[in-house]
Design an enzyme around this catalytic site. Structure first.
Site, PDB file in Angstrom:
ATOM      1  N   GLU A 289      39.704  12.782  57.420  1.00  0.00           N
ATOM      2  CA  GLU A 289      40.882  13.759  57.493  1.00  0.00           C
ATOM      3  C   GLU A 289      41.970  13.183  58.357  1.00  0.00           C
ATOM      4  O   GLU A 289      41.760  12.241  59.092  1.00  0.00           O
ATOM      5  CB  GLU A 289      40.433  14.929  58.150  1.00  0.00           C
ATOM      6  CG  GLU A 289      41.628  16.077  58.203  1.00  0.00           C
ATOM      7  CD  GLU A 289      41.101  17.564  58.354  1.00  0.00           C
ATOM      8  OE1 GLU A 289      39.845  17.694  58.605  1.00  0.00           O
ATOM      9  OE2 GLU A 289      41.994  18.445  58.059  1.00  0.00           O
TER      10      GLU A 289
ATOM     11  N   ASN B 113      40.380  23.609  50.141  1.00  0.00           N
ATOM     12  CA  ASN B 113      39.317  23.350  51.080  1.00  0.00           C
ATOM     13  C   ASN B 113      39.290  24.754  52.196  1.00  0.00           C
ATOM     14  O   ASN B 113      40.472  25.282  52.372  1.00  0.00           O
ATOM     15  CB  ASN B 113      39.647  22.352  52.019  1.00  0.00           C
ATOM     16  CG  ASN B 113      39.006  22.321  53.378  1.00  0.00           C
ATOM     17  OD1 ASN B 113      37.780  21.902  53.493  1.00  0.00           O
ATOM     18  ND2 ASN B 113      39.533  22.643  54.608  1.00  0.00           N
ATOM     19  N   GLU B 114      37.993  25.195  52.290  1.00  0.00           N
ATOM     20  CA  GLU B 114      38.055  26.477  53.286  1.00  0.00           C
ATOM     21  C   GLU B 114      39.004  27.448  52.678  1.00  0.00           C
ATOM     22  O   GLU B 114      39.900  27.994  53.598  1.00  0.00           O
ATOM     23  CB  GLU B 114      38.069  26.096  54.600  1.00  0.00           C
ATOM     24  CG  GLU B 114      36.958  25.387  55.060  1.00  0.00           C
ATOM     25  CD  GLU B 114      36.690  25.238  56.461  1.00  0.00           C
ATOM     26  OE1 GLU B 114      37.562  25.693  57.484  1.00  0.00           O
ATOM     27  OE2 GLU B 114      35.570  24.420  56.827  1.00  0.00           O
TER      28      GLU B 114
ATOM     29  N   TYR C   1      28.708  23.861  60.439  1.00  0.00           N
ATOM     30  CA  TYR C   1      28.579  23.028  61.739  1.00  0.00           C
ATOM     31  C   TYR C   1      27.639  23.587  62.735  1.00  0.00           C
ATOM     32  O   TYR C   1      27.348  24.538  62.809  1.00  0.00           O
ATOM     33  CB  TYR C   1      29.859  23.016  62.412  1.00  0.00           C
ATOM     34  CG  TYR C   1      31.090  22.173  61.492  1.00  0.00           C
ATOM     35  CD1 TYR C   1      31.144  20.791  61.828  1.00  0.00           C
ATOM     36  CD2 TYR C   1      32.092  22.923  60.724  1.00  0.00           C
ATOM     37  CE1 TYR C   1      31.912  20.039  61.130  1.00  0.00           C
ATOM     38  CE2 TYR C   1      33.037  22.143  60.035  1.00  0.00           C
ATOM     39  CZ  TYR C   1      32.945  20.732  60.243  1.00  0.00           C
ATOM     40  OH  TYR C   1      33.916  19.790  59.446  1.00  0.00           O
TER      41      TYR C   1
ATOM     42  N   GLU D 174      30.972  19.588  54.574  1.00  0.00           N
ATOM     43  CA  GLU D 174      31.384  19.356  55.822  1.00  0.00           C
ATOM     44  C   GLU D 174      30.271  19.753  56.636  1.00  0.00           C
ATOM     45  O   GLU D 174      29.700  20.819  56.802  1.00  0.00           O
ATOM     46  CB  GLU D 174      32.616  20.235  56.258  1.00  0.00           C
ATOM     47  CG  GLU D 174      34.030  19.767  56.028  1.00  0.00           C
ATOM     48  CD  GLU D 174      35.216  20.328  56.332  1.00  0.00           C
ATOM     49  OE1 GLU D 174      35.171  20.735  57.541  1.00  0.00           O
ATOM     50  OE2 GLU D 174      36.310  20.480  55.663  1.00  0.00           O
TER      51      GLU D 174
ATOM     52  N   GLN E  53      33.235  13.783  61.174  1.00  0.00           N
ATOM     53  CA  GLN E  53      34.035  12.945  60.098  1.00  0.00           C
ATOM     54  C   GLN E  53      33.925  11.581  60.723  1.00  0.00           C
ATOM     55  O   GLN E  53      33.326  11.231  61.937  1.00  0.00           O
ATOM     56  CB  GLN E  53      35.371  13.491  60.549  1.00  0.00           C
ATOM     57  CG  GLN E  53      35.736  14.674  60.081  1.00  0.00           C
ATOM     58  CD  GLN E  53      37.238  15.159  59.927  1.00  0.00           C
ATOM     59  OE1 GLN E  53      38.229  13.925  60.133  1.00  0.00           O
ATOM     60  NE2 GLN E  53      37.682  16.063  59.829  1.00  0.00           N
TER      61      GLN E  53
HETATM   62  O1  AHR Z   1      36.375  19.006  60.228  1.00  0.00           O
HETATM   63  C1  AHR Z   1      37.314  19.716  61.050  1.00  0.00           C
HETATM   64  C2  AHR Z   1      37.760  20.944  60.246  1.00  0.00           C
HETATM   65  O2  AHR Z   1      36.787  21.773  60.201  1.00  0.00           O
HETATM   66  C3  AHR Z   1      38.163  20.825  58.969  1.00  0.00           C
HETATM   67  O3  AHR Z   1      39.530  20.502  58.915  1.00  0.00           O
HETATM   68  C4  AHR Z   1      38.046  22.020  58.161  1.00  0.00           C
HETATM   69  O4  AHR Z   1      37.811  22.007  56.943  1.00  0.00           O
HETATM   70  C5  AHR Z   1      36.869  22.716  59.011  1.00  0.00           C
HETATM   71  O5  AHR Z   1      37.211  23.929  59.629  1.00  0.00           O
END
Ligand code: AHR
Length: 510
Positions: free
Chosen positions: A43, A191-192, A260, A315, A364
């Protein structure tokens, strides 16, 4: 004294009974572990693109190809990165791709409002990214701007990168130096969109998705277009339900999921200085991926029993506080043995769900979150997570083998986690088993009966370190690296393995 003896006895007893047993059916297996679950994510965030992948062509001593660091490209080639997602993340829904093509000196600047408020000069754009993917040997995965873009903008992007014939966009591509189209297969439609991508409700996004997806076809060999809907935030099962209900299957190839492993969003904790309790909590969040995938898959099965649509975990990874004295908007964190264990266990979960999970992207690649590579000016180091991804790449496109395993527990304050995470596959090179000892205190013995063939040799590599907090630094870049593993023996088709605490092992058996 009595207390001490009791404590000693309980440690001896728990060690002696840390029994883990399994049966591996080497002659079975019908499902492929898609190599695309080994994907990565890049990103425009902090030093991921600028300084990480790209150093530009002027004023740099760092060896590069068209501005892209050669050391990073070489490291990622060895990893066999199957696909790379770009340009975001949250950045994607602010990104207008036309700003990033044509002569660099003429490109407009924008402000990266999501990540540190820095000025983005658009010097790394579509050509730079797609050519870089060719250098790495990875398939590009473009995340399109739905939040603040337009349908026309996306149609033009697909046409620009994929159309072989004569058209306004293919003409422009040629003028900018690229004759043949790149034939990009993977496309994220926003995205999201439940958050940074537009704060939409699932019903609204499902309609928007249908509109965008309609116009993405017709510019390339259509059977190659793989459209991925912006998916749920962790356990938001309703999101998946609505998308699967409202989007016709013939308009959808993948549905995303983001998860996450964060202990507490308001107190994420240091990436290197953490207690065993925090380690345990991170693993709880990581192993929750199994339940998440199971429940999202169950919903998908209802609408798509033939599993045509892939669940794309685009992600995932550990997320901690940024390193001291670094920009909070840059999400730069170190990477320890905790992250290696997290990665190994998560990949085993993806393997288990190979029928539905056919693509994933660790967040990432460079200098951001659970990175595989860290850079500091001309220096580059490989993280423990890199080594796990490299050790595990024997599973890419291999056939998943059924491994029934009963594992002991790793306990903490009356809470339990399975001590062992494991998976197995076979390819032309033989059978591979990946084993993770999640337990940060105790070594674990694992006994696996091998059925369906005669096996006589076992070799392997291990990744571990004295402390779960250990990491590779620019001063000690090889503190943690895979070494030959001596803790496995094979006799009469029974494999015995002793896994040190917090270790990741990949075995090859023949
Ligand atoms: O990976 C960091 C961020 O986490 C990304 O930009 C987003 O999609 C997510 O919330």
């Amino acid at each position: 004294m009595k207390l001490l003896l009791n404590l000693l006895l309980s440690v001896i007893v728990s060690t002696a009974f840390a029994q883990n047993k399994g049966i591996l059916h080497t002659d079975q297996g019908a499902i492929k572990i898609d190599r695309h679950i080994y994907g990565h994510f890049s990103e425009h965030l902090g030093r991921c693109i600028y300084g990480g992948f790209y150093v530009g062509e002027a004023n740099t001593k760092i060896p590069h190809t068209a501005g892209v660091r050669n050391d990073v490209v070489d490291a990622l080639k060895k990893l066999k990165v199957p696909n790379l997602r770009w340009p975001g993340g949250c950045f994607a829904d602010t990104y207008h791709w036309k700003d990033g093509v044509g002569p660099k000196a003429k490109r407009p600047t924008i402000v990266n409002t999501w990540w540190g408020g820095v000025t983005e000069d658009n010097s790394f754009g579509t050509h730079d990214f797609l050519n870089m993917c060719e250098l790495i040997g990875a398939e590009p995965y473009l995340a399109a701007n739905v939040g603040s873009g337009t349908v026309q903008e996306l149609i033009d992007w697909v046409q620009y990168v994929n159309f072989a014939g004569e058209s306004p966009m293919s003409k422009w591509r040629r003028e900018n130096g690229r004759d043949k189209p790149w034939n990009v297969k993977y496309w994220g439609v926003g995205n999201e969109t439940w958050g940074c991508g537009g704060n939409m409700k699932p019903e609204y996004y499902a309609n928007i998705y249908r509109q965008y997806a309609t116009f993405m076809t017709g510019w390339s060999n259509d059977s190659k277009i793989f459209r991925i809907a912006s998916g749920a935030n962790s356990a938001d099962y309703n999101w998946t339900e609505v998308l699967m209900r409202d989007i016709p299957l013939n308009m959808l190839e993948g549905v995303a999921l983001h998860h996450y492993s964060v202990i507490d969003w308001s107190n994420k904790g240091s990436s290197t200085s953490f207690t065993e309790k925090q380690y345990f909590q991170t693993m709880q969040r990581a192993l929750f991926m199994d339940e998440l995938i199971q429940r999202h898959s169950t919903i998908m099965d209802k609408y798509d029993p033939k599993k045509k649509v892939a669940l794309v975990v685009d992600e995932w990874g550990g997320w901690y506080d940024v390193e001291p004295n670094t920009n909070p908007g840059f999400l730069y964190q170190q990477n320890t043995m905790r992250d290696a264990v997290l990665a190994g266990a998560t990949l085993n979960i993806f393997h288990k769900h190979s029928e539905r999970v056919r693509m994933a992207n660790l967040a990432q690649t460079v200098n951001v979150l659970q990175a595989v590579v860290l850079t500091e000016e001309e220096k580059m180091i490989l993280t423990p997570t890199y080594h796990v991804m490299e050790m595990y790449n024997v599973h890419q496109d291999a056939t998943l083998l059924p491994l029934d395993i009963t594992t002991g527990s790793y306990t903490m304050d009356n809470e339990k986690l399975p001590a062992i995470s494991a998976s197995a596959s076979k390819n032309t090179a033989g059978v591979h088993i990946s084993l993770v000892n999640v337990d940060a205190k105790t070594s674990q013995e694992v006994t696996i009966e091998l059925r369906g063939g005669k096996f006589t040799s076992v070799t392997g590599r291990i990744l571990t370190s004295g402390n779960v907090q250990d990491f590779n630094s620019f001063d000690k870049p090889e503190q943690i690296k895979p070494v030959a593993f001596k803790g496995a023996s094979l006799k009469d088709n029974v494999l015995k393995v002793v896994l040190p605490k917090h270790s990741v092992v990949v075995l090859g058996i023949k």
